[in-house]
Design a protein around this motif. Structure first.
Motif: not given
Length: 535
Positions: A85-87, A206-210, A218-221
């Motif tokens: 993930s991005p994280r 998961p999608r991230y907002p632009d 941010g993180i996601t599930s």
């Protein structure tokens, strides 16, 4: 021997050598009728490729298809690779459900329920040292326990594939052509394999907002279940079932949780039920910001996060949080497959695949699970569809997947389970004059002594008002909703009618029996609130 009888006998011996022997026998005897030509072609094709089946994606649907195909004699390989993930979060074999979905979510939901039970225990006579209010959850201990369980499932899954002789390839697969898959391995090397048939089962992420700061901070599930520190004050952006479930267990674990709702809660679900779930969560302490959208996330000098958002009137607001969790939807991982190389068409709006009976527009390429357009994104759906597809491909089966009347549960603090249509969909489909809605609030027995809030415990039954009064939807908010709705989903599949439901004797005292006792219709205007536990 008639060709159809020969084919029938051959398919019960799907062993590769038997296929070659059968092919040799057919050629020796110069059988030239049309059915024999088809049979020769079928067996010849299976010798052209390294595998009878390649599955791209090691989640629930893909693994189910792979294991079923092997049982039917196919030679199978599975490609699976998790892009961090991005994280930076990553995980093992098993897909979303096992690693960052159903399983860790249910375990953390259970942790929150246990904390609630500790506080209720004193009312039932349990002697608890100290004040129950001083009991807190240790995030690291919970996170480690959950991750240890997940790793054990990853290991068991690997062993099971090996025992079933499924070739597991830990590579990021993409299409070279409609019969060739290339896997990019961790070291950058490429592994090329060919297959007669290919199943796409890569799921989604998961999608991230632009907006500025979303990806950076941010993180996601994908991240919450392995977060290396306690989440603290958390903003959950998105009010689908993932957002509500995460906010629910975080609140239950003692963290300040806020849900930012762009439009409505639980889109796609019965909206009366959805609003009851949200009201219950608000009463438990979850905060809601309605009709708002985030505009930017900025990191403060102390490491906390400033979130700027805009409301429905265009006014700007801001607040500081420790964690921002985005739950605004998911996107299918089809683009990375280079589907154009195989001629597979994907929908531009959501990157999903339209596949009638799981077959894409390319005859030998199929898809199961969350990559399918307008199909339930649910693990049991992917598993069942995967098994049925494998049986059709390798077991001479004709059974298709039935995607209607699939039950599901939102594991909010007070759970919501449903099967069939919501009230809005039933009105749209049948017309308001052609349905009857039965409903009732109820009082779970176990809620009385600790004096728990029971104002949102509610059941709804939607039935046609014709001669047989067939039930088209059942909805339940209350404890153990998933366990309650599962049995009723089988009844719905068997064309349950309202008279049969009413003639069913309930188990007392349970919450599930409330379905057998419901009699008040919305159209009557009568009060659906009970006066006693047995009214």
């Amino acid at each position: 021997m008639a060709s159809s009888k020969l084919f029938s006998r051959l398919t019960i011996f799907p062993n590769y050598q038997v296929k070659l022997s059968a092919l040799s026998c057919i050629k020796r005897n110069s059988m030239i009728n049309n059915n024999m030509k088809t049979l020769v072609s079928y067996f010849s094709n299976s010798t052209k490729y390294q595998y009878d089946l390649v599955v791209i994606g090691g989640g629930s649907g893909g693994l189910a298809a792979a294991k079923e195909a092997v049982e039917l004699g196919a030679k199978v390989a599975v490609f699976d690779y998790v892009t961090p993930s991005p994280r930076g979060s990553k995980w093992g074999l098993g897909g979303t459900c096992v690693n960052v979905g159903c399983i860790p979510k249910k375990l953390m939901h259970q942790a929150a329920l246990l904390g609630e039970a500790i506080h209720e225990a004193a009312a039932f006579g349990w002697q608890i040292p100290g004040e129950p209010k001083s009991i807190i959850n240790d995030w690291d201990s919970l996170k480690n326990a959950v991750q240890n369980h997940i790793k054990s499932v990853n290991w068991v899954t690997r062993v099971e594939l090996r025992n079933k002789n499924v070739d597991y390839i830990n590579g990021n697969g993409y299409f070279k052509d409609n019969h060739t898959v290339v896997g990019v391995m961790k070291n950058g090397d490429e592994k090329v394999v060919t297959a007669d048939k290919i199943i796409i089962a890569v799921g989604g992420r998961p999608r991230y907002p632009d907006i500025p700061g979303a990806l950076e901070y941010g993180i996601t599930s994908d991240d919450i279940f392995s977060l290396d520190h306690a989440p603290g004050k958390t903003l959950i952006v998105g009010a689908g079932y993932i957002g509500l479930e995460c906010a629910g267990f975080l609140n239950g674990l003692g963290y300040d949780a806020t849900i930012m709702v762009r439009s409505i809660v639980l889109r796609g679900f019965d909206q009366q039920m959805a609003n009851l779930v949200a009201e219950e969560m608000e009463q438990r302490g979850v905060h809601f910001i309605y009709q708002a959208k985030p505009k930017a996330v900025k990191k403060q000098d102390d490491g906390r996060l400033m979130v700027h958002w805009v409301d429905k009137n265009g006014e700007m607001h801001q607040d500081i949080y420790d964690t921002i969790l985005f739950a605004i939807g998911r996107e299918a991982l089809t683009v990375q497959l280079k589907p154009e190389n195989a001629g597979v068409q994907i929908l531009q709006e959501n990157k999903k695949i339209f596949a009638e009976n799981e077959q894409t527009n390319v005859s030998n390429i199929f898809a199961v699970g969350d990559v399918l357009h307008k199909r339930p994104e649910l693990t049991p759906v992917a598993i069942h569809a995967g098994k049925l597809l494998a049986r059709r491909l390798f077991g001479n089966s004709v059974e298709q997947m039935d995607y209607t009347n699939v039950a599901t549960t939102v594991f909010s603090p007070l759970e919501y389970g449903c099967v069939g249509m919501g009230e809005e969909d039933a009105i749209t489909h049948y017309g308001k004059e052609n349905i009857e809605v039965y409903h009732a609030f109820y009082k779970p027995t176990e809620f009385f002594i600790p004096q728990k809030n029971m104002s949102h415990c509610y059941v709804k039954v939607i039935a046609l008002n014709n001669a047989d009064e067939r039930i088209v939807g059942m909805h339940f908010i209350g404890p153990h909703a998933g366990e309650v709705i599962q049995g009723f989903s089988a009844a719905i599949k068997c064309k349950l009618t309202f008279p049969i439901l009413k003639s069913t004797v309930g188990i007392h005292p349970t919450s599930a029996e409330e379905f057998t006792r419901v009699f008040i219709t919305k159209s009557s205007g009568m009060d659906p609130t009970p006066q006693s536990c047995c009214s």
